[in-house]
Design an enzyme around this catalytic site. Sequence first.
Site, PDB file in Angstrom:
ATOM      1  CG  ASP A 293      -1.899  -1.112   1.235  1.00  0.00           C
ATOM      2  OD1 ASP A 293      -2.180  -1.644   0.151  1.00  0.00           O
ATOM      3  OD2 ASP A 293      -2.374  -1.476   2.333  1.00  0.00           O
TER       4      ASP A 293
HETATM    5  N1  URA Z   1      -1.281  -5.848   3.937  1.00  0.00           N
HETATM    6  C1  URA Z   1      -1.768  -4.598   3.920  1.00  0.00           C
HETATM    7  O1  URA Z   1      -2.809  -4.323   4.484  1.00  0.00           O
HETATM    8  N2  URA Z   1      -1.077  -3.666   3.251  1.00  0.00           N
HETATM    9  C2  URA Z   1       0.106  -3.895   2.632  1.00  0.00           C
HETATM   10  O2  URA Z   1       0.705  -2.995   2.055  1.00  0.00           O
HETATM   11  C3  URA Z   1       0.609  -5.212   2.673  1.00  0.00           C
HETATM   12  C4  URA Z   1      -0.103  -6.170   3.333  1.00  0.00           C
END
Ligand code: URA
Length: 230
Positions: free
Chosen positions: A102
Amino acid sequence: MRVDRFLSNLPRFNRKQVRLLLIAGQVRVDQVIVRDPLHEVREFSQVECAGEVLQAGRPARYFMLHKPMGCVSATQDPQHPTVLDLIDEPDRHELHIAGRLDYNTSGLMIITNDGQWSRRLTQPQTKLLKVYYVETEQVILANYADTFREGIYFAFENLTTQPAHLDILGDYSARLSIVEGRYHQVKRMFGHFQNKVLRLHRESMGPLQLDPQLAPGQYRALTAEEIQQI
Ligand code: URA
């Protein structure tokens, strides 16, 4: 693809000719004579027949990046910097991301042009552990670990998450190991307890550990040993 299929897919050879060329030692893959019809030809392999180059081959490329927060896991984005903007390589448009993170997640990101290899890294079936350091808004309670081990139902995908391992490090911090990479998986797992994730950092993917020498935004090529481990 098998070398006999690769050759007989070319309009110039039929299957019998391919067999004879292989027996006669006329076929070379990556400069080595190949007689086994099952020998694997990859998009990166150079293939020659009777001295003529049929596929030029190109180098397979593998990088680890320390993804900083505030950067998109995409090859292009109209508004934000992307992880590929951080990669200064002539062929970067051929690269893809193996396992997205993310916008505000930091940590280990693998970037390559080898799709077969990156699938092994990311497919849930290979069960490679992805380890995340997590900080949360509310206290992390001991019962989270049991629930994560049993799996959490994700209604949108209609599935239950695979067993995950939680190490509680402090009231608000933990290390979570998961084998999948579902959309926002870690945030949704903590979201099950209405506990918001404030910081998320990927430390490793299978045997690949984020190199502590890499500052956020820096990257390096994987070593031959790291590539072979996947
Ligand atoms: N899980 C999440 O919620 N975000 C990420 O970036 C990776 C795994």
